[in-house]
Design an enzyme around this catalytic site. Sequence first.
Site, PDB file in Angstrom:
ATOM      1  N   CYS A 191       0.652  -1.218   0.146  1.00 58.70           N
ATOM      2  CA  CYS A 191       0.041  -0.028  -0.016  1.00 58.70           C
ATOM      3  C   CYS A 191       0.929   1.192   0.018  1.00 58.70           C
ATOM      4  O   CYS A 191       0.480   2.448  -0.417  1.00 58.70           O
ATOM      5  CB  CYS A 191      -0.888   0.127   1.209  1.00 58.70           C
ATOM      6  SG  CYS A 191      -2.325  -1.189   1.005  1.00 58.70           S
ATOM      7  N   CYS A 342      13.940   5.477  -5.658  1.00 57.60           N
ATOM      8  CA  CYS A 342      12.588   5.346  -5.569  1.00 57.60           C
ATOM      9  C   CYS A 342      12.032   6.008  -4.152  1.00 57.60           C
ATOM     10  O   CYS A 342      12.797   6.774  -3.558  1.00 57.60           O
ATOM     11  CB  CYS A 342      11.950   4.051  -5.567  1.00 57.60           C
ATOM     12  SG  CYS A 342      12.473   2.720  -4.123  1.00 57.60           S
TER      13      CYS A 342
END
Length: 384
Positions: A191, A342
């Site tokens: 998530c 990232c």
Amino acid sequence: MSEVTLSNEEIARYSRHLIMPEVGMAGQRRLKQGSVLLIGTGGLGSPLALYLAAAGVGHIGLVDFDVVDASNLQRQIVHGTSTVGVAKTESAKRRLQDLNPYIEITTYETRITSQNALDLMRPYDVIVDGTDNFPTRYLTNDACVLLGKPNVYGSIFRFEGQATVFSTRDGGPCYRCLYPEPPPPGLVPSCAEGGVLGVLPGVIGTIQATEVIKLLIGIGEPLIGRLLLYDALSMRFRELKLRRNPSCPVCGDHPTITALIDYEQFCGIVPEEQTLSNQFEITPRELAEWLERPDRPFLLDVRNPYEVAIASIPGTDKLIPIDQLPERINELDPSREMVVYCRSGARSGRAVELLKSVGFRKVKNLVGGILRWADEVDPSVPKY
């Protein structure tokens, strides 16, 4: 065990239950006598804890090792701004005690493991899986099968959720019957990587709470052998039939798993410190210094475009989302020094491994990603 009684104050509190013939005084006493262990007090655990406490479940156990972060508050409604930085178990306990002072709440500020799972679960009637990772889901499942406990399962991602009740004592399937093998590490984004609609865990967690209440009272038709699928975007529910697998290694006719195992290893998860050697890693401070020099590296972002709209590292040379990297490797120069980043360092770590596998040797992963960059180099960069 003698039957519990309800005080006049409790009768007034639960009156809307008591006037329902399916619940009544007997059902409410069963709730008060019942005990539920919630594994996770996050997105799913929040509505679960609130509604089970409000319903009068007599003993609720809370297992979590994390602390409340501001990014949790978009969906983890049992917590609040005043408890940011507080252990999630303690934060939830404060809210539940305020909601219903007539119940007992036990907190376990710990990570559930193969060493403690059976001891944690054994005293409780129903176990609820509100976790968000595969090792803990398999661990919870196997422990429930070994103890003969019902496992009220739910999971969420982006706009979709699912819920069921795994209860092998009632002849139903277990989690391994549905998912015999975990997906390869990194294939299914978390998530934190893919996002989740804030109200989605409210829907799935409330369904789980409903199933717990039905199990404790002994009413209705539980979701045993049925997987409920929910799509928030189309506002549709679907149901799939589940069957016990006679060859299941934990609940089948001839089980081969008779004790808890190493679930990190089973799911193929390598400890973070072993994923990359130091020569293929770089810290934010080291990168900041390197970017100031004439021989600065090529900076590759492997996040999604909508993440770039939130925050990025100044001087980024190229964006290639991790899912597109295998098809777009030819856009990169293997002879040039390169740093990949990232959000947190997980996806970029996988990207570096992929690049190494096709011959890139001058490539490094930014440890901790843009989050650590914001902490150590540039606090003006938003954290998400």
